[in-house]
Design an enzyme around this catalytic site. Structure first.
Site, short mmCIF file in Angstrom:
data_model
loop_
_atom_site.label_atom_id
_atom_site.label_comp_id
_atom_site.label_asym_id
_atom_site.label_seq_id
_atom_site.Cartn_x
_atom_site.Cartn_y
_atom_site.Cartn_z
N TRP A 175 -40.70 64.24 -20.09
CA TRP A 175 -41.52 63.33 -20.91
C TRP A 175 -41.37 61.89 -20.42
CZ3 TRP A 175 -45.53 63.68 -23.90
CH2 TRP A 175 -45.81 62.70 -24.87
N GLY A 205 -37.35 53.49 -26.39
CA GLY A 205 -37.11 54.88 -26.78
C GLY A 205 -37.48 55.88 -25.70
N CYS A 206 -36.92 57.09 -25.78
CA CYS A 206 -37.19 58.11 -24.77
C CYS A 206 -38.34 59.03 -25.16
CB CYS A 206 -35.95 58.98 -24.53
SG CYS A 206 -34.62 58.06 -23.77
N ILE A 207 -38.71 59.05 -26.42
CA ILE A 207 -39.72 60.01 -26.86
C ILE A 207 -41.01 59.28 -27.20
CG2 ILE A 207 -40.21 61.92 -28.44
CD1 ILE A 207 -37.75 62.43 -26.87
#
Lengths: 166, 102
Positions: free
Chosen positions: A29, B100-102
């Site tokens: 992602w 953030g990673c998401i």
């Protein structure tokens, strides 16, 4: 920017425990978010991650996981949990529920939703044909969008890519 | 024309606006054009959401927060802002790099 081919990362998921599912999904992602092409190849136990029946039921068996200490449960003492405890009935469910809770707190979506997000963002998901045959599975066992390919096909498709084996 | 406005403000080495107060809708248009994007109402919907979210939390929203917050599906966000919507929107909207990673 440049005339070079786009950067491409390929992840190989060979494990099907909950804690081994997230690395490829999160890094994949992040890669997509950086404009990098992403391919994920699921093989052996990793197939559970894309199996409709199991994808949201992946587990984290605590035996052999040295990093699981009491601190994760909000206990003030961060001490190791004796391995023998891990084999007691219900311990896998406890560890799994704990990890799910921690991930949800970080806004990490459940596996099925995460994989859909990855596909929507352009990631390609493949199941290893040999393992699929070995386990007696068919295309119908997998989430939509997953294609079954041979290891040779995967190698062809990832020429020049950076490979991450998990 | 668009290059003129870009020359009047400072960016960090990754292309994010150094002083948030320098941001204007015209600057956004110029930044988008620089990345090959012609801003439509849909783009503006995303930009407005990100600016509002950043004003509220002090952080640029992540891709998932943008998708959930605007109701625009991931697929469409990648069409609107190709190759990394969260970072692209942050740059165009004059915000900081998303953490953030998401």
């Amino acid at each position: 920017m440049s005339h070079e081919e786009n950067r491409h990362m390929a992840f190989i998921c060979s494990k099907g425990n909950l804690d081994m599912a997230y690395p490829a999904l999160i890094m994949g992602w992040a890669a997509l978010g950086n404009g990098v092409d992403v391919t994920i190849f699921f093989t052996f136990w990793g197939l559970d991650i894309i199996r409709k029946k199991y994808m949201d039921k992946l587990q984290l068996p605590p035996v052999g996981v040295a990093g699981m200490r009491t601190g994760m449960m909000g206990v003030p003492f961060d001490v190791g949990i004796p391995q023998i405890m891990g084999v007691l009935p219900g311990m896998t469910a406890v560890a799994t529920a704990l990890m799910r809770k921690k991930m949800a707190e970080l806004e990490v979506p459940p596996i099925s939703e995460f994989l859909q997000m990855l596909q929507d963002a352009g990631a390609r998901l493949y199941a290893c044909k040999m393992t699929v045959d070995m386990m007696g599975l068919t295309r119908e066992d997998f989430m939509d969008g997953v294609e079954i390919v041979t290891a040779g096909d995967f190698i062809d498709m990832t020429e020049g890519a950076q490979i991450v084996f998990i | 024309m668009s290059t003129d406005i870009l020359a009047t403000v400072a960016f960090d080495d990754q292309g994010y606006l150094q002083n948030p107060a320098d941001w204007t809708p015209e600057l956004a248009e110029a930044l988008a054009a620089q990345e090959g994007i012609q801003l439509t109402e849909k783009h503006w919907q995303v930009i407005r959401f990100c600016r509002a979210k950043a004003a509220e939390t002090g952080k640029s929203p992540t891709l998932r927060q943008i998708s959930l917050g605007t109701g625009i599906p991931t697929k469409e966000l990648f069409q609107l802002f190709p190759k990394g919507p969260a970072k692209r929107v942050a740059r165009i909207a004059g915000l900081k790099k998303p953490e953030g990673c998401i």
